[in-house]
Write an enzyme that holds these catalytic residues in place. Structure first.
Site, PDB file in Angstrom:
ATOM      1  N   ASP A   1      -8.813 -48.474  -6.693  1.00 24.38           N
ATOM      2  CA  ASP A   1      -9.373 -47.300  -7.381  1.00 24.38           C
ATOM      3  C   ASP A   1     -10.060 -46.365  -6.379  1.00 24.38           C
ATOM      4  OD1 ASP A   1      -8.496 -48.374  -9.721  1.00 24.38           O
ATOM      5  OD2 ASP A   1     -10.475 -48.923 -10.492  1.00 24.38           O
TER       6      ASP A   1
ATOM      7  N   THR B   1      -0.514 -58.168   0.495  1.00 21.24           N
ATOM      8  CA  THR B   1       0.941 -58.337   0.390  1.00 21.24           C
ATOM      9  C   THR B   1       1.458 -59.580   1.118  1.00 21.24           C
ATOM     10  OG1 THR B   1       1.152 -55.953   0.250  1.00 21.24           O
ATOM     11  CG2 THR B   1       3.145 -57.167   0.832  1.00 21.24           C
TER      12      THR B   1
ATOM     13  N   GLN C   1      15.036 -28.721   4.955  1.00 15.53           N
ATOM     14  CA  GLN C   1      16.103 -27.830   4.492  1.00 15.53           C
ATOM     15  C   GLN C   1      15.902 -26.410   5.026  1.00 15.53           C
ATOM     16  OE1 GLN C   1      18.628 -29.135   2.952  1.00 15.53           O
ATOM     17  NE2 GLN C   1      19.777 -27.237   2.651  1.00 15.53           N
TER      18      GLN C   1
ATOM     19  N   PHE D   1      -6.736 -54.544   5.373  1.00 15.40           N
ATOM     20  CA  PHE D   1      -6.735 -55.091   4.020  1.00 15.40           C
ATOM     21  C   PHE D   1      -5.457 -55.899   3.870  1.00 15.40           C
ATOM     22  CE2 PHE D   1      -5.667 -54.372  -0.542  1.00 15.40           C
ATOM     23  CZ  PHE D   1      -6.859 -54.742  -1.154  1.00 15.40           C
TER      24      PHE D   1
ATOM     25  N   GLU E   1       0.408 -49.162  -0.952  1.00  8.72           N
ATOM     26  CA  GLU E   1      -0.759 -49.180  -1.862  1.00  8.72           C
ATOM     27  C   GLU E   1      -0.346 -49.088  -3.326  1.00  8.72           C
ATOM     28  OE1 GLU E   1      -4.214 -47.527   0.837  1.00  8.72           O
ATOM     29  OE2 GLU E   1      -4.787 -47.710  -1.239  1.00  8.72           O
ATOM     30  N   GLY E   2       0.668 -49.828  -3.672  1.00  3.22           N
ATOM     31  CA  GLY E   2       1.199 -49.807  -5.035  1.00  3.22           C
ATOM     32  C   GLY E   2       2.295 -48.773  -5.128  1.00  3.22           C
TER      33      GLY E   2
ATOM     34  N   GLU F   1       6.121 -46.498  -8.955  1.00  2.94           N
ATOM     35  CA  GLU F   1       6.492 -47.060 -10.259  1.00  2.94           C
ATOM     36  C   GLU F   1       5.296 -47.830 -10.839  1.00  2.94           C
ATOM     37  OE1 GLU F   1       8.352 -47.144  -7.493  1.00  2.94           O
ATOM     38  OE2 GLU F   1       9.933 -45.789  -8.161  1.00  2.94           O
TER      39      GLU F   1
ATOM     40  N   ALA G   1       5.191 -61.419  -2.703  1.00  2.00           N
ATOM     41  CA  ALA G   1       4.187 -60.780  -3.554  1.00  2.00           C
ATOM     42  C   ALA G   1       3.960 -59.344  -3.105  1.00  2.00           C
ATOM     43  CB  ALA G   1       2.870 -61.557  -3.506  1.00  2.00           C
TER      44      ALA G   1
END
Lengths: 389, 263
Positions: A239, A125, A336, A122, A363-364, A367, A129
């Site tokens: 989605d 990007t 840890q 896919f 994938e986004g 944020e 962008a």
């Protein structure tokens, strides 16, 4: 916990777990060290039919949905998310075709993707962008029976390894967000080449490359749906795919928890196994609780998403953001608990910790996911007339 | 072309203990697995099927739960399976086992090739394969690491022996026992697993394969296990160290001191 999976779903889970345990776990450290694409493992996964779990039976798949895909991805991720990402990215590349492709496109590409004969990828990007998808510069210009693509896609998972690419390009600059379109580009198309393989912090078994289009000429039948549908297709694809990122997070967290608990039971300090100390117990308790909570969300959301609900974007973003944050927290705590051993490459949690970070980025970014959830909440409550005060 | 693969369910060696009183394997509560070498036999058969087309049948002799092992290999792409299960088969030694398997293979009929693992990890005898071929009166090759059809009626195999490598050409029907070099066992596929789940696996008893009680099980066995024990460790080992020349020197001195004839 019992998630009331069907016999078929349990079979998918069991088979993916077997492959992860027998085939992936023994080679994950070597693949990571050598930054080597797991071609052989992709062939094994192809043989297992797992590439087709979410693809309809008429195209050679098993006719499952997002949940089936998440079950497979989770188990693979338990062993290595570099491998699991390579597997899942093929699904990401397939979704634009599956959701919006013509009958001819589906028949031409989905059976090969379902059988794992060809990997998909896919490509959205670009260097300018990332979170701002609308800033893409790659163009597609119609020329008779062809489109001509120009531009460079960056950080494309499965780049160079995949045969089928779903590529977003601008078809009409004047139309802004409605001026982009998706195209199917095949490896070997004239004017289509690959940049260098990127060196990464984690998921080093996966291949990440630039896609370079220099007057790349493709038949006009490779346009997915209609011109201008690009961003809608991208969002609908996310989605479907974001619960899968959540599943990668759950699997990775579980893999780290498995090792942390086993280690804490065996490691003796002050004359006792360290799991007998509450400081360690509480860490493990939080890790296990968060992992289970993330799993419950992903399974439930994946079932929900298979009904094509109106709140898909919000729920998909919740899956991605929650499970990836859990994976980061759990792998950090696993390091840890293993202490100095956890920091060494001889033990697998060091890799898991490095690997986890990407889940909060690709994938986004998380944020952006929170933006989506916030905006959807604003819309949702805007429609409600009553007050809750 | 029909291929039969003989498989065996064995206790998972990672969890086996020996009962200190009876000196036999403690099998209770130990998980069963498919004998790892038999999975290579399955893989060899499936690869031959991939290349040339064949119908692969898995056969096992064991208690009813051995059906699990058969469903596992059906999930990997084996076409069908037969379970030999009968109280009369219990306590069989390698010959009685081979007798039962031979009867089943005769009943299946028209079998061109029989594949076995080189040995089972529980008994470690490596006898059932050769005995089975002997009873069926067909040629066999053990410790096969490579194989392929050679013309319509022959199988060409590469054997690994203590002396080196041998290449044999066997007229079919024939039996081979295979080494791990034939290829890593494939994982199951979802489609095969789904089919395997529903598959009906016939269970054949001694009457079904035309055998009498006295030829199978404990009563058909020529051997009986009297005792199982760990061999005492030999303590007279000397490890030679240093360069090859130094080691040769040390060995020569040692043999000379031991008054080995000729030195």
């Amino acid at each position: 916990m019992n998630y009331f999976l069907s016999e078929e779903q349990k079979m998918i889970q069991e088979l993916a777990e077997q492959i992860a345990r027998e085939k992936v776990r023994p080679v994950r450290a070597q693949l990571d060290e050598a930054e080597e694409f797991p071609t052989e493992l992709m062939e094994i996964l192809a043989q297992s039919d797992l590439f087709g779990v979410y693809i309809p039976e008429e195209y050679g798949g098993l006719g499952g949905g997002i949940l089936e895909n998440c079950l497979a991805v989770e188990q693979l991720a338990r062993a290595c998310i570099g491998v699991a990402t390579s597997f899942a990215a093929s699904g990401l590349g397939a979704y634009p075709i599956l959701l919006y492709g013509s009958e001819e496109q589906k028949a031409a590409y989905l059976p090969d993707i379902a059988a794992g004969r060809r990997l998909a990828a896919f490509a959205v990007t670009e260097s300018g962008a990332g979170s701002d998808v609308t800033a893409i510069k790659t163009t597609a210009v119609k020329d008779g029976d062809h489109y001509i693509l120009n531009g460079t896609k960056q950080w494309i998972t499965n780049g160079g390894e995949a045969d089928i690419y779903s590529v977003l390009a601008v078809t009409d600059k004047t139309k802004g967000p409605r001026g982009a379109s998706f195209f199917i580009v095949e490896k070997g198309d004239p004017g289509f080449s690959f940049g260098k393989k990127e060196k990464k912090l984690g998921i080093r078994a996966s291949a990440t490359r630039e896609l370079v289009f220099q007057d790349c000429r493709i038949p006009k039948e490779r346009l997915i749906a209609k011109e201008g549908m690009g961003f809608i297709i991208a969002m609908k694809t996310f989605d479907k795919s974001r619960p899968g990122i959540g599943a990668l997070g759950v699997g990775l967290a579980q893999g780290a928890l498995d090792i942390a608990v086993e280690y804490a039971r065996k490691r003796i300090q002050f004359g006792k196994p360290i799991i007998s100390f509450q400081a360690v117990q509480h860490k493990l308790a939080d890790m296990a609780t968060k992992t289970e909570a993330a799993r419950a969300l992903i399974y439930c959301a994946a079932r929900h998403m298979d009904t094509n609900p109106p709140d898909a974007s919000k729920v998909a973003a919740m899956c991605k953001v929650f499970a990836s944050d859990v994976a980061m927290e759990v792998t950090t705590e696993a390091v840890q608990i293993l202490g100095g051993y956890g920091y060494m490459r001889d033990y697998p949690v060091e890799k898991m910790f490095r690997d986890a970070k990407i889940l909060q980025i690709y994938e986004g970014t998380n944020e952006i996911q929170r933006n989506i959830i916030g905006q959807e909440l604003n819309k949702e409550y805007g429609r409600i007339k009553e007050t809750f005060f | 072309m029909k291929i039969v693969v003989c498989i065996k369910q064995v206790p998972d060696a990672k969890n086996v203990r020996i009962d200190p009183n009876t000196h036999t394997l403690v099998r209770q509560g130990v998980e069963s697995i498919i004998n790892p070498f038999d999975l290579f036999a399955v893989e060899a058969a499936l690869r031959l099927k991939d290349r040339h087309g064949a119908h692969v049948t898995a056969v096992t002799m064991g208690p009813p739960q051995a059906e699990e092992a058969l469903r596992d290999v059906l999930g990997r792409g084996v076409d069908d399976a037969v379970l030999l299960s009968d109280r009369a088969f219990a306590g069989a030694d390698t010959w009685a086992t081979a007798t039962a398997l031979a009867a089943a293979i005769r009943k299946i009929g028209d079998v061109s090739l029989i594949f076995c693992g080189k040995q089972a990890i529980d008994g470690d005898t490596a006898q059932v394969g050769p005995e089975l071929a002997t009873i069926l009166d067909i040629p066999y090759a053990t410790f096969v690491k490579e194989l392929d059809l050679d013309g319509p009626d022959h199988l060409k195999v590469v054997r690994r022996t203590d002396e080196g490598t041998e290449i044999w050409r066997l007229p079919m029907p024939a039996l081979i026992t295979v080494l791990r070099e034939v290829g890593d066992p494939r994982v199951p596929s979802l489609k095969h697993k789904m089919r395997a789940k529903k598959a009906s696996i016939p269970v054949w008893g001694i009457r079904d394969v035309g055998l009498e009680e006295d030829r199978v099980g404990l009563s058909g066995s020529y051997t009986q296990v009297v005792r199982v024990f760990s061999p005492p460790r030999r303590s007279d080992r000397v490890m030679l160290q240093g360069s090859v020349e130094e080691q040769v020197e040390q060995l020569y001195r040692y043999l000379k001191e031991a008054k080995v004839p000729g030195l």
